[in-house]
Design a protein around this motif. Structure first.
Motif, PDB file in Angstrom:
ATOM      1  N   TRP A   1       1.145  -7.640   2.229  1.00 40.17           N
ATOM      2  CA  TRP A   1       2.249  -8.527   1.904  1.00 40.17           C
ATOM      3  C   TRP A   1       3.578  -7.795   1.780  1.00 40.17           C
TER       4      TRP A   1
ATOM      5  N   ALA B   1       7.865  -8.048  -6.323  1.00 41.32           N
ATOM      6  CA  ALA B   1       6.447  -7.987  -5.966  1.00 41.32           C
ATOM      7  C   ALA B   1       5.634  -8.980  -6.784  1.00 41.32           C
TER       8      ALA B   1
ATOM      9  N   ARG C   1       3.577 -12.208  -5.224  1.00 48.04           N
ATOM     10  CA  ARG C   1       2.134 -12.368  -5.481  1.00 48.04           C
ATOM     11  C   ARG C   1       1.833 -13.700  -6.156  1.00 48.04           C
ATOM     12  N   SER C   2       2.640 -14.088  -7.133  1.00 48.01           N
ATOM     13  CA  SER C   2       2.375 -15.344  -7.825  1.00 48.01           C
ATOM     14  C   SER C   2       2.633 -16.535  -6.910  1.00 48.01           C
TER      15      SER C   2
END
Length: 140
Positions: free
Chosen positions: A9, A83, A87-88
């Motif tokens: 990602w 980051a 991610r969330s």
């Protein structure tokens, strides 16, 4: 950083890693991708600001060493926060994202008018002016 250790990602492709500014590579930035001008301002600009403040005797000369380190720490902290946000956001199901987008649509300029039975774009509906309310006659 090698390509095998980088998460999928990350926003900077492995091929472009060697073309990034040294400042961004040394800090290991994965999500914040400053260009050459921003890296110059972050590092050399912080040193210049610290020198000017020290010459004006507003801070001690230790600021010339400390200010660039503090700026680098803030840039790295910003990258870490980015980051966490990415991610969330990846964990939110698509259905929830669509519902959130529908709820957050801007409604500026929209008003419900119940007395209009139809709406025609570009047509201005006017009404006769309403007469001012009559005052009660005190002699009544």
């Amino acid at each position: 950083m090698t390509g095998a250790n980088r998460p999928a990602w990350a926003t900077v492709p492995v091929d472009e890693e060697r073309y990034r500014p040294l400042y961004a590579r040394l800090l290991g930035l994965r999500f914040v991708n400053p260009g050459g001008v921003l890296c110059f301002l972050f590092f050399e600009g912080a040193i210049a600001l610290a020198v000017l403040l020290a010459l004006a005797e507003l801070v001690s000369w230790w600021a010339v060493l400390v200010l660039p380190v503090v700026v680098a720490a803030m840039v790295k902290l910003n990258d870490m926060v980015a980051a966490i946000v990415v991610r969330s956001a990846a964990l939110v199901p698509e259905q929830e994202r669509d519902r959130f987008r529908r709820q957050m649509e801007p409604v500026v300029g929209r008003a419900r008018v119940e007395w209009v039975s139809h709406s025609v774009p570009g047509v201005v509906i006017t009404a006769d002016p309403v007469p001012p309310p009559r005052r009660a006659n005190p002699s009544d």
